[in-house]
Design a protein around this motif. Structure first.
Motif, PDB file in Angstrom:
ATOM      1  N   SER A  17      32.564  50.869   9.947  1.00 10.45           N
ATOM      2  CA  SER A  17      33.290  51.722   9.351  1.00 10.45           C
ATOM      3  C   SER A  17      33.527  52.907  10.475  1.00 10.45           C
ATOM      4  N   ALA A  18      31.995  52.472  11.040  1.00 13.68           N
ATOM      5  CA  ALA A  18      32.228  54.727  12.481  1.00 13.68           C
ATOM      6  C   ALA A  18      32.505  53.491  13.915  1.00 13.68           C
ATOM      7  N   PHE A  19      32.650  52.225  14.269  1.00 15.26           N
ATOM      8  CA  PHE A  19      33.371  51.260  15.061  1.00 15.26           C
ATOM      9  C   PHE A  19      35.308  50.987  14.561  1.00 15.26           C
ATOM     10  N   ASP A  20      35.609  51.490  13.262  1.00 16.20           N
ATOM     11  CA  ASP A  20      36.321  50.741  13.249  1.00 16.20           C
ATOM     12  C   ASP A  20      37.607  52.305  13.818  1.00 16.20           C
ATOM     13  N   ALA A  21      36.540  53.509  13.307  1.00 17.04           N
ATOM     14  CA  ALA A  21      36.931  54.990  13.816  1.00 17.04           C
ATOM     15  C   ALA A  21      36.966  54.880  15.454  1.00 17.04           C
ATOM     16  N   GLN A  22      36.199  54.434  15.786  1.00 13.12           N
ATOM     17  CA  GLN A  22      35.857  54.115  17.407  1.00 13.12           C
ATOM     18  C   GLN A  22      36.979  53.450  18.030  1.00 13.12           C
ATOM     19  N   ARG A  23      37.720  52.842  17.415  1.00 13.89           N
ATOM     20  CA  ARG A  23      38.731  52.333  18.057  1.00 13.89           C
ATOM     21  C   ARG A  23      40.510  52.441  16.985  1.00 13.89           C
ATOM     22  N   GLY A  24      40.313  53.949  16.162  1.00 20.49           N
ATOM     23  CA  GLY A  24      40.857  53.942  16.256  1.00 20.49           C
ATOM     24  C   GLY A  24      41.442  55.440  16.992  1.00 20.49           C
ATOM     25  N   LYS A  25      40.346  55.633  17.934  1.00 23.53           N
ATOM     26  CA  LYS A  25      40.098  56.755  18.583  1.00 23.53           C
ATOM     27  C   LYS A  25      40.726  56.245  20.177  1.00 23.53           C
ATOM     28  N   LEU A  26      41.303  55.346  20.655  1.00 23.38           N
ATOM     29  CA  LEU A  26      41.616  55.123  21.463  1.00 23.38           C
ATOM     30  C   LEU A  26      42.965  55.347  22.270  1.00 23.38           C
ATOM     31  N   PRO A  27      42.670  55.654  23.443  1.00 17.15           N
ATOM     32  CA  PRO A  27      43.698  56.180  23.914  1.00 17.15           C
ATOM     33  C   PRO A  27      44.614  54.934  24.021  1.00 17.15           C
ATOM     34  N   VAL A  28      45.765  55.429  24.194  1.00 16.94           N
ATOM     35  CA  VAL A  28      47.081  54.705  24.065  1.00 16.94           C
ATOM     36  C   VAL A  28      47.930  55.089  25.381  1.00 16.94           C
ATOM     37  N   GLU A  29      48.688  53.936  26.740  1.00 14.26           N
ATOM     38  CA  GLU A  29      49.209  54.689  26.959  1.00 14.26           C
ATOM     39  C   GLU A  29      50.737  54.457  27.233  1.00 14.26           C
ATOM     40  N   GLY A  30      50.921  55.566  27.728  1.00 13.14           N
ATOM     41  CA  GLY A  30      52.803  55.839  27.306  1.00 13.14           C
ATOM     42  C   GLY A  30      52.790  56.942  25.510  1.00 13.14           C
ATOM     43  N   ASP A  31      51.963  57.186  24.887  1.00  6.19           N
ATOM     44  CA  ASP A  31      51.688  57.642  23.989  1.00  6.19           C
ATOM     45  C   ASP A  31      51.754  59.363  24.603  1.00  6.19           C
ATOM     46  N   PRO A  32      52.469  60.100  24.080  1.00  7.85           N
ATOM     47  CA  PRO A  32      51.606  61.360  24.883  1.00  7.85           C
ATOM     48  C   PRO A  32      51.188  61.752  23.569  1.00  7.85           C
ATOM     49  N   HIS A  33      50.523  61.737  22.341  1.00  5.22           N
ATOM     50  CA  HIS A  33      49.440  62.460  21.569  1.00  5.22           C
ATOM     51  C   HIS A  33      48.441  62.239  22.012  1.00  5.22           C
ATOM     52  N   ARG A  34      48.369  60.527  22.259  1.00  5.87           N
ATOM     53  CA  ARG A  34      46.589  59.696  22.534  1.00  5.87           C
ATOM     54  C   ARG A  34      46.756  59.266  24.685  1.00  5.87           C
ATOM     55  N   SER A  35      47.284  59.592  25.234  1.00 10.34           N
ATOM     56  CA  SER A  35      47.452  59.011  27.010  1.00 10.34           C
ATOM     57  C   SER A  35      46.464  59.366  27.813  1.00 10.34           C
ATOM     58  N   PRO A  36      45.408  58.594  27.741  1.00  8.34           N
ATOM     59  CA  PRO A  36      44.161  59.039  28.305  1.00  8.34           C
ATOM     60  C   PRO A  36      44.011  60.294  29.280  1.00  8.34           C
ATOM     61  N   ASP A  37      43.318  60.404  29.028  1.00  7.98           N
ATOM     62  CA  ASP A  37      42.641  61.608  29.970  1.00  7.98           C
ATOM     63  C   ASP A  37      40.959  60.852  30.103  1.00  7.98           C
ATOM     64  N   GLY A  38      40.885  61.638  31.372  1.00  7.81           N
ATOM     65  CA  GLY A  38      38.727  61.714  31.163  1.00  7.81           C
ATOM     66  C   GLY A  38      38.302  62.560  30.244  1.00  7.81           C
ATOM     67  N   VAL A  39      38.012  63.455  30.129  1.00  4.75           N
ATOM     68  CA  VAL A  39      37.890  64.060  29.130  1.00  4.75           C
ATOM     69  C   VAL A  39      37.059  63.457  27.605  1.00  4.75           C
ATOM     70  N   HIS A  98      36.310  55.934  35.264  1.00  4.44           N
ATOM     71  CA  HIS A  98      36.491  55.393  37.172  1.00  4.44           C
ATOM     72  C   HIS A  98      37.970  55.107  37.530  1.00  4.44           C
ATOM     73  N   GLN A  99      39.098  54.921  36.693  1.00 10.67           N
ATOM     74  CA  GLN A  99      40.355  54.928  37.086  1.00 10.67           C
ATOM     75  C   GLN A  99      40.896  56.347  36.635  1.00 10.67           C
ATOM     76  N   LEU A 100      40.831  56.396  35.905  1.00  6.85           N
ATOM     77  CA  LEU A 100      41.237  58.410  35.316  1.00  6.85           C
ATOM     78  C   LEU A 100      40.430  58.972  36.702  1.00  6.85           C
ATOM     79  N   SER A 101      39.154  58.701  37.455  1.00  6.58           N
ATOM     80  CA  SER A 101      39.357  59.588  38.718  1.00  6.58           C
ATOM     81  C   SER A 101      40.265  58.828  39.903  1.00  6.58           C
ATOM     82  N   LEU A 102      39.853  58.273  39.910  1.00  7.53           N
ATOM     83  CA  LEU A 102      41.293  56.994  40.841  1.00  7.53           C
ATOM     84  C   LEU A 102      42.354  57.864  41.267  1.00  7.53           C
ATOM     85  N   LEU A 103      43.359  58.225  39.900  1.00  5.96           N
ATOM     86  CA  LEU A 103      44.196  59.028  39.615  1.00  5.96           C
ATOM     87  C   LEU A 103      43.984  59.694  40.813  1.00  5.96           C
ATOM     88  N   ASP A 104      43.357  60.429  39.856  1.00  8.59           N
ATOM     89  CA  ASP A 104      43.221  61.920  39.748  1.00  8.59           C
ATOM     90  C   ASP A 104      43.111  62.314  41.488  1.00  8.59           C
TER      91      ASP A 104
END
Length: 193
Positions: A17-39, A98-104
């Motif tokens: 269940s802990a791994f399922d929860a982590q999967r649910g937290k993954l950032p989603v490209e193009g989703d304004p509520h879950r877009s990837p950010d460094g933090v 790493h890619q987010l840092s490069l974009l920054d």
């Protein structure tokens, strides 16, 4: 501490269940509520690190038990089997960070053609890394769920019942087959009774 089938199955399910929860937290490209950010990505890497440590501890403490139960090896295998996909997920999220840092770092150069190409490549790598993390977290959770089913008491009782019924069926003589009359009238009369 002696672990029972019930406590071990529960521990495996809790970890799944802990791994399922982590999967649910993954950032989603193009989703304004879950877009990837460094933090958020760094936080998730840290959380996965804790889960990997927990997997290692579960393997270690069970392997070190002096009075291991018969099912303990299956439990150890279940926890140990989740380490590889968990590590893959953490590594993939490291690539995203790493890619987010490069974009920054290249934000101020975004209008220059070379920087634009590098930024597009970073976005592509990030998307592939998020897919890898998603698959790896799914694999970790699935393997833990399967391991929990394999050690749960209900599953053990079911397997024992199947073995008993197979043994009983092979030990008993076959049931006699009623004689079938060649006379069609006799068959009709039997079916009307």
């Amino acid at each position: 501490m002696t672990n029972t089938r019930v406590t071990d199955a529960l521990a495996l399910r809790t970890m799944a269940s802990a791994f399922d929860a982590q999967r649910g937290k993954l950032p989603v490209e193009g989703d304004p509520h879950r877009s990837p950010d460094g933090v958020s990505v760094a936080r998730q890497i840290s959380e996965l690190g804790k889960l990997i440590t927990d997997l290692g501890n579960d393997v270690f403490f069970r392997a070190a038990e002096s009075n291991r139960e018969a099912h303990t090896s299956r439990v150890i295998d279940g926890f140990a089997g989740a380490v590889l996909p968990a590590g893959e997920a953490a590594s993939a999220l490291g690539s995203v960070a790493h890619q987010l840092s490069l974009l920054d770092l290249t934000e101020h150069l975004r209008d220059q053609p070379d920087a634009r190409d590098a930024r597009e490549a970073a976005m592509q790598v990030m998307g592939e890394s998020l897919e890898t993390a998603d698959r790896a977290l799914h694999d970790a959770a699935t393997s833990l769920h399967i391991a929990a089913q394999g050690v749960s008491p209900s599953s053990a009782r079911l397997q024992a019942a199947r073995r008993r019924s197979t043994i009983a069926a092979s030990a008993s003589p076959p049931a006699p087959t009623p004689a079938v009359s060649a006379d069609p009238a006799a068959r009709t009369a039997r079916s009307r009774r």
